[in-house]
Scaffold this motif. Structure first.
Motif, PDB file in Angstrom:
ATOM      1  N   ALA A   1       0.831  -1.206   0.000  1.00  0.00           N
ATOM      2  CA  ALA A   1       0.000   0.000   0.000  1.00  0.00           C
ATOM      3  C   ALA A   1       0.862   1.251   0.000  1.00  0.00           C
ATOM      4  O   ALA A   1       0.543   2.241  -0.679  1.00  0.00           O
ATOM      5  CB  ALA A   1      -0.920  -0.009   1.217  1.00  0.00           C
ATOM      6  N   ARG A   2       1.953   1.240   0.743  1.00  0.00           N
ATOM      7  CA  ARG A   2       2.844   2.407   0.760  1.00  0.00           C
ATOM      8  C   ARG A   2       3.454   2.673  -0.613  1.00  0.00           C
ATOM      9  O   ARG A   2       3.771   3.818  -0.944  1.00  0.00           O
ATOM     10  CB  ARG A   2       3.950   2.192   1.792  1.00  0.00           C
ATOM     11  CG  ARG A   2       3.463   2.258   3.234  1.00  0.00           C
ATOM     12  CD  ARG A   2       4.573   1.904   4.210  1.00  0.00           C
ATOM     13  NE  ARG A   2       4.117   2.059   5.592  1.00  0.00           N
ATOM     14  CZ  ARG A   2       4.837   1.715   6.666  1.00  0.00           C
ATOM     15  NH1 ARG A   2       6.057   1.183   6.488  1.00  0.00           N
ATOM     16  NH2 ARG A   2       4.362   1.898   7.872  1.00  0.00           N
ATOM     17  N   ARG A   3       3.581   1.641  -1.399  1.00  0.00           N
ATOM     18  CA  ARG A   3       4.152   1.808  -2.739  1.00  0.00           C
ATOM     19  C   ARG A   3       3.091   2.221  -3.758  1.00  0.00           C
ATOM     20  O   ARG A   3       3.331   3.088  -4.603  1.00  0.00           O
ATOM     21  CB  ARG A   3       4.821   0.496  -3.175  1.00  0.00           C
ATOM     22  CG  ARG A   3       5.470   0.557  -4.541  1.00  0.00           C
ATOM     23  CD  ARG A   3       6.353  -0.648  -4.802  1.00  0.00           C
ATOM     24  NE  ARG A   3       5.621  -1.911  -4.696  1.00  0.00           N
ATOM     25  CZ  ARG A   3       5.724  -2.760  -3.681  1.00  0.00           C
ATOM     26  NH1 ARG A   3       6.530  -2.485  -2.660  1.00  0.00           N
ATOM     27  NH2 ARG A   3       5.037  -3.887  -3.669  1.00  0.00           N
ATOM     28  N   TRP A   4       1.899   1.622  -3.678  1.00  0.00           N
ATOM     29  CA  TRP A   4       0.895   1.809  -4.732  1.00  0.00           C
ATOM     30  C   TRP A   4      -0.139   2.889  -4.451  1.00  0.00           C
ATOM     31  O   TRP A   4      -0.628   3.531  -5.389  1.00  0.00           O
ATOM     32  CB  TRP A   4       0.177   0.483  -4.997  1.00  0.00           C
ATOM     33  CG  TRP A   4       0.964  -0.430  -5.875  1.00  0.00           C
ATOM     34  CD1 TRP A   4       1.764  -1.466  -5.487  1.00  0.00           C
ATOM     35  CD2 TRP A   4       1.053  -0.361  -7.294  1.00  0.00           C
ATOM     36  NE1 TRP A   4       2.343  -2.058  -6.579  1.00  0.00           N
ATOM     37  CE2 TRP A   4       1.924  -1.399  -7.711  1.00  0.00           C
ATOM     38  CE3 TRP A   4       0.486   0.458  -8.260  1.00  0.00           C
ATOM     39  CZ2 TRP A   4       2.221  -1.627  -9.043  1.00  0.00           C
ATOM     40  CZ3 TRP A   4       0.787   0.248  -9.588  1.00  0.00           C
ATOM     41  CH2 TRP A   4       1.645  -0.780  -9.977  1.00  0.00           C
ATOM     42  N   VAL A   5      -0.513   3.111  -3.199  1.00  0.00           N
ATOM     43  CA  VAL A   5      -1.549   4.112  -2.913  1.00  0.00           C
ATOM     44  C   VAL A   5      -1.134   5.510  -3.369  1.00  0.00           C
ATOM     45  O   VAL A   5      -1.940   6.226  -3.984  1.00  0.00           O
ATOM     46  CB  VAL A   5      -1.938   4.088  -1.417  1.00  0.00           C
ATOM     47  CG1 VAL A   5      -2.842   5.284  -1.079  1.00  0.00           C
ATOM     48  CG2 VAL A   5      -2.660   2.794  -1.080  1.00  0.00           C
ATOM     49  N   PRO A   6       0.119   5.952  -3.102  1.00  0.00           N
ATOM     50  CA  PRO A   6       0.504   7.277  -3.627  1.00  0.00           C
ATOM     51  C   PRO A   6       0.421   7.363  -5.154  1.00  0.00           C
ATOM     52  O   PRO A   6       0.057   8.411  -5.693  1.00  0.00           O
ATOM     53  CB  PRO A   6       1.950   7.440  -3.143  1.00  0.00           C
ATOM     54  CG  PRO A   6       2.044   6.568  -1.934  1.00  0.00           C
ATOM     55  CD  PRO A   6       1.173   5.390  -2.238  1.00  0.00           C
ATOM     56  N   ILE A   7       0.728   6.264  -5.838  1.00  0.00           N
ATOM     57  CA  ILE A   7       0.629   6.274  -7.307  1.00  0.00           C
ATOM     58  C   ILE A   7      -0.820   6.425  -7.740  1.00  0.00           C
ATOM     59  O   ILE A   7      -1.140   7.205  -8.645  1.00  0.00           O
ATOM     60  CB  ILE A   7       1.240   4.979  -7.881  1.00  0.00           C
ATOM     61  CG1 ILE A   7       2.739   4.922  -7.576  1.00  0.00           C
ATOM     62  CG2 ILE A   7       1.000   4.888  -9.383  1.00  0.00           C
ATOM     63  CD1 ILE A   7       3.401   3.614  -7.995  1.00  0.00           C
ATOM     64  N   LEU A   8      -1.718   5.679  -7.083  1.00  0.00           N
ATOM     65  CA  LEU A   8      -3.134   5.751  -7.445  1.00  0.00           C
ATOM     66  C   LEU A   8      -3.725   7.124  -7.132  1.00  0.00           C
ATOM     67  O   LEU A   8      -4.502   7.681  -7.916  1.00  0.00           O
ATOM     68  CB  LEU A   8      -3.907   4.662  -6.707  1.00  0.00           C
ATOM     69  CG  LEU A   8      -3.619   3.221  -7.138  1.00  0.00           C
ATOM     70  CD1 LEU A   8      -4.246   2.235  -6.161  1.00  0.00           C
ATOM     71  CD2 LEU A   8      -4.129   2.969  -8.547  1.00  0.00           C
ATOM     72  N   VAL A   9      -3.365   7.695  -5.975  1.00  0.00           N
ATOM     73  CA  VAL A   9      -3.867   9.026  -5.617  1.00  0.00           C
ATOM     74  C   VAL A   9      -3.321  10.077  -6.575  1.00  0.00           C
ATOM     75  O   VAL A   9      -4.039  11.001  -6.986  1.00  0.00           O
ATOM     76  CB  VAL A   9      -3.500   9.362  -4.159  1.00  0.00           C
ATOM     77  CG1 VAL A   9      -3.894  10.807  -3.826  1.00  0.00           C
ATOM     78  CG2 VAL A   9      -4.193   8.405  -3.196  1.00  0.00           C
ATOM     79  N   ALA A  10      -2.044   9.948  -6.961  1.00  0.00           N
ATOM     80  CA  ALA A  10      -1.458  10.880  -7.933  1.00  0.00           C
ATOM     81  C   ALA A  10      -2.162  10.768  -9.278  1.00  0.00           C
ATOM     82  O   ALA A  10      -2.421  11.781  -9.949  1.00  0.00           O
ATOM     83  CB  ALA A  10       0.032  10.601  -8.075  1.00  0.00           C
ATOM     84  N   LEU A  11      -2.471   9.530  -9.679  1.00  0.00           N
ATOM     85  CA  LEU A  11      -3.195   9.336 -10.937  1.00  0.00           C
ATOM     86  C   LEU A  11      -4.581   9.963 -10.859  1.00  0.00           C
ATOM     87  O   LEU A  11      -5.042  10.592 -11.824  1.00  0.00           O
ATOM     88  CB  LEU A  11      -3.304   7.839 -11.230  1.00  0.00           C
ATOM     89  CG  LEU A  11      -4.011   7.441 -12.531  1.00  0.00           C
ATOM     90  CD1 LEU A  11      -3.291   8.043 -13.734  1.00  0.00           C
ATOM     91  CD2 LEU A  11      -4.090   5.925 -12.666  1.00  0.00           C
ATOM     92  N   MET A  12      -5.244   9.820  -9.698  1.00  0.00           N
ATOM     93  CA  MET A  12      -6.549  10.439  -9.518  1.00  0.00           C
ATOM     94  C   MET A  12      -6.444  11.957  -9.609  1.00  0.00           C
ATOM     95  O   MET A  12      -7.247  12.618 -10.282  1.00  0.00           O
ATOM     96  CB  MET A  12      -7.134  10.052  -8.165  1.00  0.00           C
ATOM     97  CG  MET A  12      -8.510  10.645  -7.899  1.00  0.00           C
ATOM     98  SD  MET A  12      -8.978  10.615  -6.148  1.00  0.00           S
ATOM     99  CE  MET A  12      -7.921  11.929  -5.512  1.00  0.00           C
ATOM    100  N   ALA A  13      -5.430  12.538  -8.957  1.00  0.00           N
ATOM    101  CA  ALA A  13      -5.264  13.992  -8.994  1.00  0.00           C
ATOM    102  C   ALA A  13      -4.992  14.468 -10.415  1.00  0.00           C
ATOM    103  O   ALA A  13      -5.559  15.473 -10.866  1.00  0.00           O
ATOM    104  CB  ALA A  13      -4.111  14.403  -8.070  1.00  0.00           C
ATOM    105  N   ALA A  14      -4.143  13.747 -11.143  1.00  0.00           N
ATOM    106  CA  ALA A  14      -3.847  14.115 -12.527  1.00  0.00           C
ATOM    107  C   ALA A  14      -5.108  14.041 -13.384  1.00  0.00           C
ATOM    108  O   ALA A  14      -5.361  14.923 -14.222  1.00  0.00           O
ATOM    109  CB  ALA A  14      -2.760  13.198 -13.084  1.00  0.00           C
ATOM    110  N   ALA A  15      -5.897  12.994 -13.163  1.00  0.00           N
ATOM    111  CA  ALA A  15      -7.125  12.823 -13.953  1.00  0.00           C
ATOM    112  C   ALA A  15      -8.122  13.943 -13.672  1.00  0.00           C
ATOM    113  O   ALA A  15      -8.719  14.507 -14.593  1.00  0.00           O
ATOM    114  CB  ALA A  15      -7.750  11.464 -13.644  1.00  0.00           C
TER     115      ALA A  15
END
Length: 485
Positions: free
Chosen positions: A232-246
């Protein structure tokens, strides 16, 4: 000698008061269902009074007053139906309470409409009717009046039966029906209508596939790992960043048209830069939030709650900026035609018209919205913060893809389709995990269904009939209005 068994007088009086109080309670229960419609009617009357103050002495003043009242009616129905798609998943996942969702949506929708809503709107709703085929302003006024009334009535009916429908498609159907009644089948741009019809299928399917894909990714990369916290520490920031970019890209393309016009390529670059910035902030936040967490899936849900609330807020802001203008478009067209007596392809949206739209949405959401919010968030399939996050992320990405492909899509269809996608993916995954390769008995298969088929069929049917139903109602209303005009 007085009777010792007689009750004191105050007890008799107290009994009477108790009976009266019970009558008052009963009356309050009887009157409660009438409170919301009463407030809605009062708001429609206020909208009419505002129009009367501004145009009461002008030519066509009575028409503008009536149109303002029906425009308020339409805005109330948007708040009751369309906004549920933005807030339903967050409420269903218990990331937001019903009261908190209504408060956030009311503020975000109004801000989106007033700060970033379009300055101009198409008088004939995205080129469905050729403006050159409209003979005069009187035909346009009655056609737009019929479209406004019919679309509001249809959305109202859909809300009553518990079906989230596209208000934009309702307006499209209303304009088409009035145009056919006024000028015949040849006045309709059938190529545009074909593209809109194609979006009925493309929007929910694309939204569902993308939401299911993200849920599968989270299960594979986080939930199925031995060390779920490290994953989760590796993937959650990526998913949240993708959400923010979207969402930033989505807002730049669809939600800030009144402030500035941004091309899709520039919007994507802005979104990527925002995503990178959010990733750098989210990494330490997730690490701090996950300290001491148990190594199980239930613990991970806390990491998705705040991003889900933020995404729901962005969705509401973008919806207010983009869809409110479409809904009040017929009202703006009526005001322009009555005031200036001409027919143009686009007209400016008066500030008072946008205010009616913004406040009407807030009233509709507060008075009638909880029914659809509960239906979308809790009654189609069971949602948690992870699944609801996938729904919100899918909604933003699907709109961006549709803009890139030039497809006219419905935010309602995308969001609800994403909820269906998450539910059907869970259903498929459950059957595949529990009985691989085994044909289940019909009773066992029914038990394992994780999407309520009754809601699925009701919503699909409502989507299919929205345009023809709104068109039919609009044609009838146009003929009635012109017969007595």
């Amino acid at each position: 000698m007085p009777n010792s068994n007689a009750k004191p007088r105050w007890q008799t009086l107290d009994t009477d008061l108790h009976r009266i109080s019970r009558v008052e309670v009963a009356n309050s229960y009887v009157a409660r269902p009438l409170l919301a419609p009463g407030i809605a009617l009062a708001f429609m009357a206020v909208a009419g009074l505002v129009a009367a103050v501004l145009f009461g002495q002008a030519n066509g003043g009575f028409i503008i007053i009536a149109a303002a009242a029906f425009g308020a009616y339409m805005a109330i129905n948007i708040g009751a139906n369309d906004v549920a798609n933005n807030m339903g998943p967050a409420v269903g996942a218990n990331a937001l309470s019903m009261g908190g969702a209504i408060a956030i949506a009311a503020v975000a929708e109004s801000a989106g409409a007033l700060l970033a809503g379009g300055e101009v709107v198409s008088t004939i709703s995205s080129g469905i009717i050729d403006p050159m085929s409209v003979q005069n302003s009187h035909v346009l006024i009655w056609a737009m009046m019929a479209a406004l009334i019919s679309s509001a009535m249809w959305v109202n009916l859909a809300t009553w039966i518990g079906a989230p429908v596209s208000t934009t498609h309702s307006v499209v159907g209303g304009v088409m029906g009035a145009g056919i009644a006024a000028m015949g089948l040849g006045a309709v741009n059938w190529a545009t209508m074909s593209a809109i019809a194609a979006s009925w299928v493309i929007s929910p399917v694309l939204g569902g596939v993308i939401a299911a894909a993200f849920l599968a990714l989270i299960r594979a990369k986080i939930q199925s790992q031995d060390d779920k916290i490290a994953a989760a520490r590796r993937w959650v920031p990526i998913l949240v960043a993708l959400m923010a970019a979207a969402f930033v890209t989505y807002l730049a393309v669809k939600g800030l048209q009144r402030v500035v016009t941004i091309k899709l390529e520039i919007a994507l670059l802005i979104g990527m830069a925002t995503g990178l910035l959010v990733w750098t902030v989210t990494v330490p936040w997730v690490r701090r939030k996950s300290e001491g967490m148990e190594n199980r899936t239930r613990s991970l849900k806390a990491l998705f709650g705040l991003p889900l609330v933020i995404s729901a807020t962005f969705l509401s802001f973008a919806h207010g900026a983009n869809d409110v203008a479409n809904a009040v478009g017929p009202l703006a067209a009526i005001v322009h035609a009555a005031e200036f007596g001409d027919v143009t392809a686009q007209v400016p949206i008066p500030t008072w018209v946008m205010i009616i739209g913004a406040f009407g949405i807030s009233f509709g959401l507060f008075l009638f919205g909880p029914k659809l919010i509960r239906m979308v968030g809790r009654q189609i399939t069971k949602l948690n913060p992870i699944r609801a996050f996938c729904v919100a992320l899918s909604a933003a990405i699907t709109v961006i893809l549709a803009s890139w492909l030039g497809l006219p899509v419905s935010s309602t269809h995308i969001a609800v389709g994403a909820v269906f996608g998450v539910g059907f993916y869970r259903e498929w995954q459950s059957n595949r995990r529990n009985q691989p390769g085994l044909r289940l008995a019909r009773e066992e298969y029914q038990r394992r269904k994780l999407v309520r088929r009754s809601h699925f069929m009701t919503i699909i049917a409502a989507w299919i009939v929205t345009v023809p139903a709104a068109a039919s109602i609009s044609a009838i209303i146009y003929l009635v209005l012109t017969a007595f005009a």
